[in-house]
Motif scaffolding. Structure first.
Motif, short mmCIF file in Angstrom:
data_model
loop_
_atom_site.label_atom_id
_atom_site.label_comp_id
_atom_site.label_asym_id
_atom_site.label_seq_id
_atom_site.Cartn_x
_atom_site.Cartn_y
_atom_site.Cartn_z
N ALA A 156 -4.93 -3.84 2.65
CA ALA A 156 -5.73 -2.47 2.96
C ALA A 156 -4.88 -1.24 2.66
CB ALA A 156 -6.05 -2.49 4.58
N ASP A 157 -3.52 -1.35 2.95
CA ASP A 157 -2.56 -0.20 2.45
C ASP A 157 -2.74 0.17 1.02
OD1 ASP A 157 -1.78 0.19 5.14
OD2 ASP A 157 0.12 -0.75 5.01
N GLU A 158 -2.81 -0.84 0.25
CA GLU A 158 -2.90 -0.77 -1.24
C GLU A 158 -4.14 -0.11 -1.59
OE1 GLU A 158 -3.17 -3.87 -5.25
OE2 GLU A 158 -1.81 -4.35 -3.75
N ASP A 159 -5.23 -0.63 -1.25
CA ASP A 159 -6.57 0.02 -1.25
C ASP A 159 -6.64 1.34 -1.10
OD1 ASP A 159 -7.56 -2.41 -2.32
OD2 ASP A 159 -8.20 -3.06 -0.28
N PHE A 160 -5.93 1.43 0.08
CA PHE A 160 -6.06 3.05 0.56
C PHE A 160 -5.23 3.93 -0.46
CE2 PHE A 160 -4.06 6.70 2.76
CZ PHE A 160 -4.97 7.19 3.45
N VAL A 161 -4.14 3.61 -0.85
CA VAL A 161 -3.28 4.32 -1.87
C VAL A 161 -4.15 4.71 -3.13
CG1 VAL A 161 -1.20 4.34 -3.09
CG2 VAL A 161 -1.10 3.82 -0.76
N LEU A 162 -4.78 3.55 -3.69
CA LEU A 162 -5.61 3.78 -4.74
C LEU A 162 -6.70 4.72 -4.61
CD1 LEU A 162 -5.93 -0.21 -5.85
CD2 LEU A 162 -4.70 1.54 -7.04
N GLN A 163 -7.27 4.73 -3.55
CA GLN A 163 -8.32 5.80 -3.40
C GLN A 163 -7.73 7.12 -3.20
OE1 GLN A 163 -11.78 5.30 -3.04
NE2 GLN A 163 -11.81 7.31 -2.93
#
Length: 437
Positions: free
Chosen positions: A61-68
């Motif tokens: 979820a952290d990775e997805d947040f950073v990508l967004q």
């Protein structure tokens, strides 16, 4: 806060304005606020995020947040996934240390490969206070109490003057979202225990805690600067560098007001931990020594000799074939050349009767019991240990001696003396020149 941050950069970190910056971003409050501040000031920033795979779906979820976030801010982003637990087991590290090692190694590689000028991290004033208290509880020198440096090589920490509370207020005011790391709530780690249990009490006792702490850090840094200047002056007076070792004059050290303090300052970068043993070397007999993980400190008469510990591969014997013209060795390069006459001679060049040699020659470290016939001594045999004593070689110098051997007979004490048995005579028909570069 944006204006204060801008003034801080202009006054103290102006080099960031026109540089290519790589921002280490976790998705948490601190690094997300730093990303937004950099974006608002139009700095040339790319993001770098590590997925350590330690918190299952939360890590993803952290990775997805950073990508967004990168998409929202129109920033280039780099993502790297690590098997942190496996790495920690393989290297014998704690999970925290393994994660630290992995991320900083990757950041440095990215910066080097893609020509980033600086790496930004989001350490702030509360991190600085926590680090100070951690070092204080574990025992440390003055360096451990001077806080996190704002600049360390390529790593820059532009948020150090700002508190966590100031970052949070700014994020809420600007409607900035961030990810919460559930592991930060656990008090099983010392840093988290300080953050949640100890520092809040200190802040209740003194609402100006962080401001006063920043003043204290500044004063301690000034003191460290004075110490560094003093150590530089002392270093010039009592240390000399010779070959692969540093010599410290014991008598001059003992005449200082606080030899232990100066020894610590002079040797703190060489990974020593047994400081009482280091100080005891001043009055120890020759031959006593103290080891760190990387270096050795040896008492030799009136000096302490500091040298790097050689790896086992640097100690292994080397076979030299008859066809070899050049051989790379731990201390340089040996060159072999057939010549018709003796030209230049010296400690680094010898001429031998090639027909007296038995190949392969062996280059190895000298050993107790080795003997040779020093060139010019008319056939007199001498133990190498006696020769070294006569030459007044230090213990470390003796340990660095290699010998070139033919069929168990010494041809050359390399860089010192050739053996008389292999010298060129009027009956020699083939001359081999051996040269150390």
């Amino acid at each position: 806060m944006r204006d204060t941050f801008k003034k801080h950069l202009e006054s103290n970190l102006n080099m960031l304005q026109d540089s290519r910056l790589l921002l280490a971003i976790s998705g948490g409050l601190d690094s997300v606020v730093l990303a937004h501040l950099c974006h608002q000031l139009n700095l040339k920033v790319s993001l770098a995020h590590c997925n350590f795979n330690l918190r299952a779906a939360e890590s993803d979820a952290d990775e997805d947040f950073v990508l967004q976030l990168a998409d929202d801010l129109d920033m280039e982003v780099f993502i790297e996934s690590f098997e942190t637990e496996n790495y920690a087991k393989e290297e014998g590290l704690s999970i925290q240390m393994a994660a630290r090692e992995l991320r900083y190694t990757w950041f440095q590689e990215l910066a080097e490969q893609l020509k980033f000028d600086y790496i930004l991290t989001a350490h702030h004033a509360d991190d600085n206070l926590e680090t100070f208290l951690i070092n204080l509880t574990r025992g440390t020198g003055l360096e451990g109490l001077t806080g996190i440096p704002e600049v360390t090589g390529k790593i820059v920490r532009p948020l150090l003057p700002f508190s966590r509370e100031a970052l949070k207020v700014y994020a809420i005011d600007q409607n900035i979202a961030w990810q919460e790391d559930s592991s930060n709530a656990s008090t099983k780690y010392l840093r988290n225990k300080l953050r949640h249990d100890i520092i809040p009490i200190l802040k209740q006792m003194n609402s100006q805690l962080l401001q006063n702490f920043q003043t204290t850090i500044s004063n301690l840094q000034d003191s460290q600067d004075l110490i560094d200047d003093s150590v530089v002056r002392i270093q010039k007076k009592l240390t000399t560098a010779e070959d692969d070792q540093i010599k410290l004059d014991v008598l001059k050290l003992k005449q200082l007001s606080n030899p232990k303090a100066y020894l610590y300052q002079l040797l703190k970068d060489f990974n020593f931990t047994a400081w009482n043993d280091v100080v005891n070397l001043l009055d120890a007999q020759s031959g006593k020594q103290v080891f760190s993980s990387t270096h050795r400190l040896l008492k030799d008469r009136e000096f302490l000799l500091l040298s790097e510990i050689a790896s086992e591969t640097d100690q292994a014997p080397i076979a030299i074939q008859k066809s070899d013209q050049e051989v790379v060795v731990p201390f340089g390069t040996l060159r072999f050349e057939h010549v018709t006459a003796i030209m230049d001679t010296g400690n680094t060049t010898i001429y031998v009767d090639a027909e007296k040699l038995v190949f392969p020659l062996i280059l190895r470290k000298w050993q107790e019991g080795d003997v040779f016939y020093p060139l010019g001594m008319k056939g007199k045999k001498k133990k190498l240990s006696k020769y070294f004593k006569d030459e007044k070689l230090s213990l470390i110098e003796k340990e660095h001696i290699w010998i070139l051997v033919s069929d168990d007979e010494v041809v050359w004490v390399v860089g010192k003396r050739a053996d008389d048995r292999f010298k060129v005579t009027e009956n020699t028909t083939k001359i081999l020149k051996i040269d150390l570069q």
